[in-house]
Design a protein around this motif. Structure first.
Motif, PDB file in Angstrom:
ATOM      1  N   GLU A   6       0.832  -1.201   0.000  1.00  0.00           N
ATOM      2  CA  GLU A   6       0.000   0.000   0.000  1.00  0.00           C
ATOM      3  C   GLU A   6       0.873   1.261   0.000  1.00  0.00           C
ATOM      4  O   GLU A   6       2.010   1.240   0.489  1.00  0.00           O
ATOM      5  CB  GLU A   6      -0.895   0.047   1.246  1.00  0.00           C
ATOM      6  CG  GLU A   6      -1.799  -1.141   1.446  1.00  0.00           C
ATOM      7  CD  GLU A   6      -1.208  -2.178   2.393  1.00  0.00           C
ATOM      8  OE1 GLU A   6      -1.974  -2.933   3.021  1.00  0.00           O
ATOM      9  OE2 GLU A   6       0.044  -2.232   2.495  1.00  0.00           O
ATOM     10  N   CYS A  22      -2.728   0.186  -3.885  1.00  0.00           N
ATOM     11  CA  CYS A  22      -2.251  -1.122  -3.431  1.00  0.00           C
ATOM     12  C   CYS A  22      -1.843  -1.903  -4.670  1.00  0.00           C
ATOM     13  O   CYS A  22      -2.686  -2.200  -5.511  1.00  0.00           O
ATOM     14  CB  CYS A  22      -3.350  -1.847  -2.668  1.00  0.00           C
ATOM     15  SG  CYS A  22      -2.956  -3.564  -2.243  1.00  0.00           S
ATOM     16  N   LEU A  39     -11.382  -8.013  -3.646  1.00  0.00           N
ATOM     17  CA  LEU A  39     -10.400  -7.128  -3.032  1.00  0.00           C
ATOM     18  C   LEU A  39     -11.063  -6.213  -2.023  1.00  0.00           C
ATOM     19  O   LEU A  39     -12.257  -5.894  -2.159  1.00  0.00           O
ATOM     20  CB  LEU A  39      -9.723  -6.285  -4.118  1.00  0.00           C
ATOM     21  CG  LEU A  39      -9.131  -7.064  -5.297  1.00  0.00           C
ATOM     22  CD1 LEU A  39      -8.760  -6.112  -6.423  1.00  0.00           C
ATOM     23  CD2 LEU A  39      -7.936  -7.882  -4.855  1.00  0.00           C
ATOM     24  N   TRP A  41     -10.422  -3.004   1.250  1.00  0.00           N
ATOM     25  CA  TRP A  41      -9.672  -2.110   2.117  1.00  0.00           C
ATOM     26  C   TRP A  41     -10.225  -2.241   3.531  1.00  0.00           C
ATOM     27  O   TRP A  41     -11.440  -2.240   3.729  1.00  0.00           O
ATOM     28  CB  TRP A  41      -9.793  -0.666   1.659  1.00  0.00           C
ATOM     29  CG  TRP A  41      -9.009  -0.346   0.430  1.00  0.00           C
ATOM     30  CD1 TRP A  41      -9.481  -0.274  -0.845  1.00  0.00           C
ATOM     31  CD2 TRP A  41      -7.619  -0.036   0.361  1.00  0.00           C
ATOM     32  NE1 TRP A  41      -8.465   0.038  -1.703  1.00  0.00           N
ATOM     33  CE2 TRP A  41      -7.301   0.199  -0.996  1.00  0.00           C
ATOM     34  CE3 TRP A  41      -6.591   0.071   1.303  1.00  0.00           C
ATOM     35  CZ2 TRP A  41      -6.020   0.527  -1.420  1.00  0.00           C
ATOM     36  CZ3 TRP A  41      -5.322   0.395   0.885  1.00  0.00           C
ATOM     37  CH2 TRP A  41      -5.036   0.621  -0.457  1.00  0.00           C
ATOM     38  N   ILE A  74     -13.895   2.834  -3.867  1.00  0.00           N
ATOM     39  CA  ILE A  74     -12.930   1.791  -4.183  1.00  0.00           C
ATOM     40  C   ILE A  74     -12.954   1.537  -5.684  1.00  0.00           C
ATOM     41  O   ILE A  74     -14.008   1.583  -6.316  1.00  0.00           O
ATOM     42  CB  ILE A  74     -13.239   0.489  -3.402  1.00  0.00           C
ATOM     43  CG1 ILE A  74     -12.122  -0.529  -3.575  1.00  0.00           C
ATOM     44  CG2 ILE A  74     -14.589  -0.091  -3.814  1.00  0.00           C
ATOM     45  CD1 ILE A  74     -12.275  -1.743  -2.652  1.00  0.00           C
ATOM     46  N   LYS A  76     -10.430  -0.514  -9.040  1.00  0.00           N
ATOM     47  CA  LYS A  76      -9.287  -1.360  -9.352  1.00  0.00           C
ATOM     48  C   LYS A  76      -8.901  -1.203 -10.810  1.00  0.00           C
ATOM     49  O   LYS A  76      -9.736  -0.906 -11.656  1.00  0.00           O
ATOM     50  CB  LYS A  76      -9.574  -2.826  -9.030  1.00  0.00           C
ATOM     51  CG  LYS A  76     -10.698  -3.446  -9.836  1.00  0.00           C
ATOM     52  CD  LYS A  76     -10.892  -4.909  -9.465  1.00  0.00           C
ATOM     53  CE  LYS A  76     -12.016  -5.532 -10.264  1.00  0.00           C
ATOM     54  NZ  LYS A  76     -12.182  -6.978  -9.956  1.00  0.00           N
ATOM     55  N   LEU A  83      -5.157  -1.760  -6.766  1.00  0.00           N
ATOM     56  CA  LEU A  83      -6.415  -1.424  -6.106  1.00  0.00           C
ATOM     57  C   LEU A  83      -6.275  -0.015  -5.542  1.00  0.00           C
ATOM     58  O   LEU A  83      -5.208   0.347  -5.041  1.00  0.00           O
ATOM     59  CB  LEU A  83      -6.687  -2.416  -4.975  1.00  0.00           C
ATOM     60  CG  LEU A  83      -7.960  -2.219  -4.156  1.00  0.00           C
ATOM     61  CD1 LEU A  83      -9.198  -2.513  -5.001  1.00  0.00           C
ATOM     62  CD2 LEU A  83      -7.928  -3.092  -2.912  1.00  0.00           C
ATOM     63  N   LEU A  85      -8.202   3.354  -3.281  1.00  0.00           N
ATOM     64  CA  LEU A  85      -9.254   3.847  -2.392  1.00  0.00           C
ATOM     65  C   LEU A  85      -9.147   5.360  -2.358  1.00  0.00           C
ATOM     66  O   LEU A  85      -8.139   5.903  -1.915  1.00  0.00           O
ATOM     67  CB  LEU A  85      -9.131   3.289  -0.980  1.00  0.00           C
ATOM     68  CG  LEU A  85     -10.270   3.673  -0.032  1.00  0.00           C
ATOM     69  CD1 LEU A  85     -11.584   3.017  -0.470  1.00  0.00           C
ATOM     70  CD2 LEU A  85      -9.945   3.294   1.408  1.00  0.00           C
ATOM     71  N   TYR A  98      -4.452   1.691   7.321  1.00  0.00           N
ATOM     72  CA  TYR A  98      -5.293   1.150   6.259  1.00  0.00           C
ATOM     73  C   TYR A  98      -4.567   0.024   5.541  1.00  0.00           C
ATOM     74  O   TYR A  98      -3.402   0.175   5.158  1.00  0.00           O
ATOM     75  CB  TYR A  98      -5.672   2.261   5.273  1.00  0.00           C
ATOM     76  CG  TYR A  98      -6.759   3.156   5.803  1.00  0.00           C
ATOM     77  CD1 TYR A  98      -6.507   4.066   6.824  1.00  0.00           C
ATOM     78  CD2 TYR A  98      -8.055   3.090   5.302  1.00  0.00           C
ATOM     79  CE1 TYR A  98      -7.504   4.878   7.336  1.00  0.00           C
ATOM     80  CE2 TYR A  98      -9.058   3.899   5.799  1.00  0.00           C
ATOM     81  CZ  TYR A  98      -8.782   4.781   6.819  1.00  0.00           C
ATOM     82  OH  TYR A  98      -9.782   5.578   7.318  1.00  0.00           O
ATOM     83  N   CYS A 100      -4.842  -3.127   2.498  1.00  0.00           N
ATOM     84  CA  CYS A 100      -5.560  -3.749   1.400  1.00  0.00           C
ATOM     85  C   CYS A 100      -5.439  -5.261   1.548  1.00  0.00           C
ATOM     86  O   CYS A 100      -4.510  -5.766   2.181  1.00  0.00           O
ATOM     87  CB  CYS A 100      -5.038  -3.278   0.042  1.00  0.00           C
ATOM     88  SG  CYS A 100      -3.400  -3.863  -0.394  1.00  0.00           S
TER      89      CYS A 100
END
Length: 129
Positions: A6, A22, A39, A41, A74, A76, A83, A85, A98, A100
């Motif tokens: 991340e 991520c 996936l 978070w 979120i 991807k 990924l 956020l 945080y 992932c």
């Protein structure tokens, strides 16, 4: 094995925004496999349990914790094995580490950490008032 890294955390004032990324890597990670993972978070505040924030499944369906609905998004990029956020309108209560996570299970988007197989090391977010 899948490694997740991340980035994007930091310190921000209330009302501010951040974008977390991520990136997945490893001998079993490819564009194809990454696109099949569910996936998510998650975050863990000091002295608190880890909680799900947002999740996306292989079909792109998403789910969010009530506390972040309308503020976080979120997404991807399967081509980049990444990924994201997006965190907007941040509040002091969003302060946490945080993480992932990726699940090899074919599940609908879920915020329960027990379903997730691989985890990153986390990136910290501190929101000041």
């Amino acid at each position: 094995q899948v490694q997740l890294v991340e980035s994007g955390g930091g310190a921000v004032q209330a009302g501010g925004s951040l974008r977390l990324s991520c990136v997945a890597s490893g001998p079993t990670v490819s564009t194809t496999t990454w696109s099949t993972y569910s996936l998510g978070w998650f975050r863990q505040g000091l002295g608190k349990e880890r909680e799900g924030v947002a999740a996306v499944d292989s079909d792109g369906r998403t789910t969010y914790a009530d506390s972040v609905k309308g503020r976080f998004a979120i997404s991807k990029d399967s081509a980049k094995n990444t990924l994201y956020l997006q965190l907007n309108s941040l509040k002091p209560e969003d302060t946490a580490m945080y993480y992932c996570a990726a699940s090899v299970l074919s599940i609908s988007p879920d915020l329960n950490p027990v379903f997730f197989t691989y985890w990153g090391q986390g990136t910290p977010i501190t929101v000041s008032s």
